[in-house]
Enzyme design. Sequence first.
Site, short mmCIF file in Angstrom:
data_model
loop_
_atom_site.label_atom_id
_atom_site.label_comp_id
_atom_site.label_asym_id
_atom_site.label_seq_id
_atom_site.Cartn_x
_atom_site.Cartn_y
_atom_site.Cartn_z
CD GLU A 210 -3.05 -1.22 2.08
OE1 GLU A 210 -3.01 -0.34 3.17
OE2 GLU A 210 -3.78 -2.41 2.29
CG ASP A 245 -6.14 -2.84 9.85
OD1 ASP A 245 -6.45 -3.32 10.61
OD2 ASP A 245 -6.17 -2.84 8.55
CE LYS A 343 -10.84 -3.04 3.88
NZ LYS A 343 -10.13 -4.29 4.53
CB SER A 373 -3.46 -4.72 0.37
OG SER A 373 -4.21 -6.27 0.43
CE LYS A 394 -8.08 0.64 6.15
NZ LYS A 394 -7.14 -0.45 6.80
#
Length: 434
Positions: A210, A245, A343, A373, A394
């Site tokens: 990432e 996280d 997500k 990712s 994020k």
Amino acid sequence: MSILKIQAREIFDSRGNPTIEVDLYTKKGLFRAAVPSGASTGIYEALELRDNDKTRFLGKGVSKAVEHVNKTIAPALVNKNVSVVEQEKIDKLMIEMDGSENKSKFGANAILGVSLAVCKAGAAEKDIPLYRHIADLAGNKEVILPVPAFNVINGGSHAGNKLAMQEFMILPIGAECFKEAMRIGAEVYHNLKNVIKEKYGKDATNVGDEGGFAPNILENKEALELLKTAISKAGYADKIVIGMDVAASEFYRDGKYDLDFKSPDDRSRYITPDQLADLYKGFVKNYPVVSIEDPFDQDDWPAWKKFTAESGIQVVGDDLTVTNPKRIAKAVQEKSCNCLLLKVNQIGSVTESLQACKLAQSNGWGVMVSHRSGETEDTFIADLVVGLCTGQIKTGAPCRSERLAKYNQLLRIEEELGSKARFAGRNFRNPRVN
């Protein structure tokens, strides 16, 4: 306006694995969407259909999902003559055709690819930007630019180092606007690179999936120290807070947690949920940590509830809630966390993502929109976070083009909104709407 044609194909994500891309045509033109893929996945996520043919892409091909779109979903949607502005109707149709609880017949990746493309086409049909169309679908009159949470130190399943906890993030909540937040994030990132290089050598500044750095450190506290140093060197100690996280499901072992899970197994070093919670409380006390995601395993409900009640910070559910309205409802009832990680590929359609977001917000939770990712150059989630007014996103470090694609789209949106642009800033947990 109805759909003229839908064509799916295999493309590659940022890790070099196949993923699905969908082209959807209306009289207004071509609308393209690509689907991301996660590394540390919750066991309750909707099913991402992979071919499991070991002779091709080591089993990770998505040709079956592509075929489901091209042979089954596409003809059905073209023949039904539905309008692309009818997002919910189209999503429901695909979910009903699939017929399974977790989208395992077509694959959540197949359904989502079409769903995202439909949403983009719907915005064009109404001649409005995508973020405005999403705001309409969600019933929001306002739109809000989010605080970015930059994942600048990587560990866990995202990195080849010894670090157990997966992400250490900086949130520039003291910025005046999104553009300034980006500048602050980038400057701290470059300062961090120098701090790591001086302490661990140049090869420690290689980047993870990432875009964050993955120095070979074992102590999670050391990652926080590195951040603290970089933030202060950049001169932003008053403008930045830290998020983490932990992805604790990755190192949950028989009711306990192994913070050295990448080394050979040794039960004597496992710690209890209470010991882990105490570790977090130490982080919160000694560093500006204001948000912790997945602090415990996805089924360790009592530990979640206790920590959320005691900690006073943002506790984010990802593997716990998997963007699934049923899991969210349970977490609300149990008071397990106070923020949803959203997500789109965990649930597999735009409509259900919006429902999950509204459910969380209506129960007083925060919502953080997230990438995966394994990403693509698709920027849908940038428009999504603005339209849903969640106030936080994020999508990696300010590094690697598949991450910057989203941040750059947010810069464009802020510029387009001009004087009407509102930035969540210090209200990122609850950016008041309307």
